[in-house]
Design a protein around this motif. Structure first.
Motif, mmCIF file in Angstrom:
data_model
loop_
_atom_site.group_PDB
_atom_site.id
_atom_site.type_symbol
_atom_site.label_atom_id
_atom_site.label_comp_id
_atom_site.label_asym_id
_atom_site.label_seq_id
_atom_site.Cartn_x
_atom_site.Cartn_y
_atom_site.Cartn_z
ATOM 1 N N ALA A 262 0.739 -1.450 0.371
ATOM 2 C CA ALA A 262 0.358 0.465 -0.306
ATOM 3 C C ALA A 262 1.126 1.565 -0.334
ATOM 4 O O ALA A 262 0.722 2.101 -0.442
ATOM 5 C CB ALA A 262 -1.244 0.134 1.050
ATOM 6 N N LYS A 263 1.789 1.455 0.544
ATOM 7 C CA LYS A 263 2.943 2.596 0.876
ATOM 8 C C LYS A 263 3.363 2.621 -0.145
ATOM 9 O O LYS A 263 3.506 3.710 -1.009
ATOM 10 C CB LYS A 263 3.792 1.666 2.188
ATOM 11 C CG LYS A 263 5.051 3.088 1.904
ATOM 12 C CD LYS A 263 5.906 2.905 2.823
ATOM 13 C CE LYS A 263 7.570 3.848 3.350
ATOM 14 N NZ LYS A 263 8.335 3.013 3.775
ATOM 15 N N CYS A 264 3.791 1.210 -1.294
ATOM 16 C CA CYS A 264 4.250 1.930 -2.406
ATOM 17 C C CYS A 264 3.533 2.526 -3.526
ATOM 18 O O CYS A 264 3.685 3.177 -4.550
ATOM 19 C CB CYS A 264 5.149 0.241 -2.800
ATOM 20 S SG CYS A 264 5.834 0.209 -4.693
ATOM 21 N N VAL A 265 2.050 1.262 -3.311
ATOM 22 C CA VAL A 265 0.940 2.052 -4.248
ATOM 23 C C VAL A 265 0.976 4.289 -4.183
ATOM 24 O O VAL A 265 0.719 4.614 -5.433
ATOM 25 C CB VAL A 265 -0.236 1.339 -4.262
ATOM 26 C CG1 VAL A 265 -1.084 1.418 -4.964
ATOM 27 C CG2 VAL A 265 -0.274 0.100 -4.835
ATOM 28 N N TYR A 266 1.009 4.099 -3.375
ATOM 29 C CA TYR A 266 0.296 5.505 -2.620
ATOM 30 C C TYR A 266 1.612 6.086 -3.137
ATOM 31 O O TYR A 266 0.966 7.197 -3.353
ATOM 32 C CB TYR A 266 -0.044 6.023 -0.751
ATOM 33 C CG TYR A 266 -1.221 5.268 -1.110
ATOM 34 C CD1 TYR A 266 -2.572 6.078 -1.051
ATOM 35 C CD2 TYR A 266 -2.033 3.748 -0.606
ATOM 36 C CE1 TYR A 266 -3.860 5.824 -1.171
ATOM 37 C CE2 TYR A 266 -3.181 3.996 -0.431
ATOM 38 C CZ TYR A 266 -4.035 4.175 -0.714
ATOM 39 O OH TYR A 266 -5.472 4.209 -0.055
ATOM 40 N N ARG A 267 2.382 6.294 -3.071
ATOM 41 C CA ARG A 267 3.544 6.833 -4.000
ATOM 42 C C ARG A 267 3.481 7.041 -5.062
ATOM 43 O O ARG A 267 3.913 8.160 -5.453
ATOM 44 C CB ARG A 267 5.388 5.866 -3.388
ATOM 45 C CG ARG A 267 5.507 6.385 -2.352
ATOM 46 C CD ARG A 267 6.092 7.191 -1.583
ATOM 47 N NE ARG A 267 6.698 6.919 -0.430
ATOM 48 C CZ ARG A 267 8.219 6.209 -0.333
ATOM 49 N NH1 ARG A 267 8.869 6.881 -0.737
ATOM 50 N NH2 ARG A 267 8.107 6.586 1.588
ATOM 51 N N LEU A 268 2.880 6.381 -6.184
ATOM 52 C CA LEU A 268 2.874 6.562 -7.791
ATOM 53 C C LEU A 268 1.174 7.235 -7.229
ATOM 54 O O LEU A 268 1.429 8.280 -8.253
ATOM 55 C CB LEU A 268 2.345 4.823 -7.831
ATOM 56 C CG LEU A 268 1.826 5.527 -9.240
ATOM 57 C CD1 LEU A 268 2.838 5.950 -10.023
ATOM 58 C CD2 LEU A 268 1.320 3.985 -10.102
ATOM 59 N N ILE A 269 0.398 6.718 -6.437
ATOM 60 C CA ILE A 269 -0.810 8.094 -6.802
ATOM 61 C C ILE A 269 -0.860 9.743 -6.539
ATOM 62 O O ILE A 269 -1.223 10.154 -7.092
ATOM 63 C CB ILE A 269 -2.228 7.586 -4.759
ATOM 64 C CG1 ILE A 269 -2.106 5.919 -5.954
ATOM 65 C CG2 ILE A 269 -3.087 8.230 -4.888
ATOM 66 C CD1 ILE A 269 -3.733 5.916 -5.391
ATOM 67 N N GLU A 270 0.391 9.435 -4.962
ATOM 68 C CA GLU A 270 0.767 10.831 -4.842
ATOM 69 C C GLU A 270 2.131 11.798 -5.992
ATOM 70 O O GLU A 270 1.959 12.603 -5.157
ATOM 71 C CB GLU A 270 0.756 11.105 -3.719
ATOM 72 C CG GLU A 270 -0.316 10.092 -2.172
ATOM 73 C CD GLU A 270 0.486 10.319 -0.831
ATOM 74 O OE1 GLU A 270 1.553 10.307 -0.725
ATOM 75 O OE2 GLU A 270 -0.449 9.953 -0.024
ATOM 76 N N GLY A 271 2.765 11.104 -6.476
ATOM 77 C CA GLY A 271 3.075 11.539 -6.935
ATOM 78 C C GLY A 271 2.930 12.607 -8.135
ATOM 79 O O GLY A 271 1.977 11.973 -8.924
ATOM 80 N N ALA A 272 3.826 12.957 -8.925
ATOM 81 C CA ALA A 272 4.261 14.121 -9.888
ATOM 82 C C ALA A 272 3.286 12.761 -11.385
ATOM 83 O O ALA A 272 2.147 13.212 -11.509
ATOM 84 C CB ALA A 272 4.907 14.776 -10.135
ATOM 85 N N LEU A 273 3.667 12.157 -11.789
ATOM 86 C CA LEU A 273 3.831 11.079 -12.442
ATOM 87 C C LEU A 273 1.878 10.520 -12.785
ATOM 88 O O LEU A 273 1.642 11.010 -13.677
ATOM 89 C CB LEU A 273 4.638 10.312 -12.896
ATOM 90 C CG LEU A 273 4.610 8.619 -13.903
ATOM 91 C CD1 LEU A 273 4.540 9.509 -14.718
ATOM 92 C CD2 LEU A 273 4.739 7.472 -13.556
ATOM 93 N N PHE A 274 1.268 11.008 -12.154
ATOM 94 C CA PHE A 274 -0.193 10.231 -11.806
ATOM 95 C C PHE A 274 -0.873 11.201 -12.238
ATOM 96 O O PHE A 274 -1.881 11.473 -12.090
ATOM 97 C CB PHE A 274 -0.004 9.312 -10.542
ATOM 98 C CG PHE A 274 -1.983 8.820 -11.020
ATOM 99 C CD1 PHE A 274 -2.367 8.060 -11.458
ATOM 100 C CD2 PHE A 274 -2.156 9.353 -9.287
ATOM 101 C CE1 PHE A 274 -3.789 7.405 -11.313
ATOM 102 C CE2 PHE A 274 -3.816 9.029 -8.868
ATOM 103 C CZ PHE A 274 -4.370 8.219 -10.415
#
Length: 443
Positions: A59-71
């Motif tokens: 979940a921590k890994c997924v939320y890094r993507l969700i909160e990142g500029a790329l997404f």
């Protein structure tokens, strides 16, 4: 999926630093976005066994993507690419990461856009396929993730005709077998996700069955109820867990899903005695307690109370509790009386509650013993005109009864089309907690 970048990270901090660099990519070209997503999947799958061994770390890994500029700059495009990956990929670690992303993003988005996109792309049928793959079944964490994704994406929207056709008898029996083969602990990792999938599938069948007659389609078979009709003696653990969940569940939407299964089980002549008698007694106790706990001045509580009463009626009428020795007859009568006499000055008892309570109290074995002119009790099960159960509509014609049977795809005893429709239509948003007298007193 082919990856263009290989990684040689020496410790966990380097892993998270690399991940942060990838999800912070700022770009506008689809090719660069695709490369960044490939890099994200590459680094997470390559080090899954080292640094992503828990649900929290995933979940921590997924939320890094969700909160990142790329997404955040390309939400729709990234979601669609992840969905395409789920549709096409066969590698378990990759499937785990993309399924986790869709699950957490779907829960996090707040507007169901992720699950709606999944539905439009036919993901449900893909999930049915993946969940049954032996290679997926061997990866317990992935298998559970896919089950949770199926449940969450199916509970907030109606499945298509093709989606429901993708579910065959073997799939339902496979899910029941998982429950039966797991430990007796209701906290077993498999119990809850599998049960919830069966609950939401039953909900989908119930909803479509009450509307399909309008467009002239042939009846769809409720495969959950069918499986219990034909194999109920083999799969008793499912019923036991339904009682456990109803006893402790505080989320209204999940209580409703459980009640809808119970409504159909006890309304169907082939499953009305599915539960062991001792378990049935526990279920009655749970229903009585929950009815008492619902406050009398809450619209949400009233709607849930109506559903509990609609489920209680076929239990009283069709299950083995209707046969001597009758379980807690006086307690049931006392509660039903309380439900129609406990209104207050500001919120009198509503007419629907009165009607449903009267329907329950008119069940034959709850009636006081009738006497003949000589003062002796009637024998041989004699009844008076006041003892015949009334329906939701008081007077239901044969045409409406046949409609209820046809739309459900089964024989429903002693119910009306209106009651079926009302049970099917009663829903609540995920996360809403059930009103409680106890909670109000604490506050």
């Amino acid at each position: 999926m082919a990856f263009e970048v290989s990684y040689n990270l020496e410790n966990e901090q380097q892993f998270w630093d690399e991940l942060d660099d990838i999800v912070s990519t700022r770009c506008h070209e689809h090719e660069i976005i695709d490369n960044s997503l490939r890099s994200y999947l590459n680094v997470t799958t390559s080090y899954r066994s080292e640094y992503l061994q828990t649900d929290y770390s995933i979940a921590k890994c997924v939320y890094r993507l969700i909160e990142g500029a790329l997404f955040t700059a390309h939400r729709e495009y990234v979601r669609r690419q992840i969905i395409y990956c789920l549709l096409q990929e066969d590698d378990n670690p990759t499937l785990h990461m993309v399924a986790a992303f869709l699950l957490y993003d779907g829960r996090n988005s707040g507007n169901d856009v992720t699950f709606e996109m999944m539905q439009a792309e036919g993901v449900f049928m893909r999930l049915v396929e993946l969940i049954q793959l032996s290679s997926v079944q061997e990866d317990t964490r992935l298998h559970q993730m896919l089950l949770e994704l199926m449940y969450e994406s199916s509970r907030i929207q109606r499945l298509s005709w093709d989606d429901l056709n993708a579910v065959d008898d073997a799939f339902i029996l496979y899910l029941l077998e998982i429950i039966e083969g797991a430990s007796d602990d209701a906290e077993d990792p498999y119990h809850y996700p599998v049960i919830r999938v069966l609950l939401v599938l039953n909900e989908q069948y119930l909803v479509v069955s009450t509307t399909q007659h309008a467009n002239g389609r042939a009846g769809v078979t409720n495969r959950v109820i069918k499986a219990l009709s034909t194999h109920g003696m083999t799969y008793k653990t499912f019923g036991c867990n339904l009682i456990l969940l109803l006893n402790r569940e505080s989320e209204t939407s999940l209580q409703l899903l459980i009640l809808k299964v119970l409504y159909l089980v006890f309304g169907n002549s082939t499953t009305a005695e599915y539960f062991y008698t001792n378990d049935l007694h526990v279920l009655v106790d749970v229903i009585l307690r929950n009815l008492i706990d619902l406050p009398s001045d809450s619209p949400a509580a009233n709607a849930l109370r109506h559903t509990y009463l609609r489920v209680l009626y076929p239990i009283l009428s069709n299950s083995q509790i209707s046969k001597p020795p009758h379980y807690k007859r006086e307690e049931i009568l006392r509660l039903l009386h309380l439900l129609v006499t406990s209104g207050n000055h500001f919120a009198p008892v509503d007419e629907t509650t009165r009607r449903l309570v009267n329907r329950c109290t008119d069940v034959q074995w709850l009636q006081p013993p009738a006497t003949d002119p000589g003062g002796l009790p009637e024998t041989n099960g004699g009844t008076s005109a006041t003892q015949s159960p009334i329906t939701d509509d008081h007077v239901i014609g044969n045409g409406q009864k046949e409609l209820a049977r046809r739309t459900l795809g089964m024989s429903v005893r002693g119910d009306s089309a209106t009651s079926v429709l009302e049970v099917a239509a009663h829903t609540e948003k995920p996360g809403v907690q059930t009103p409680s007298r106890g909670k109000e007193m604490v506050q």
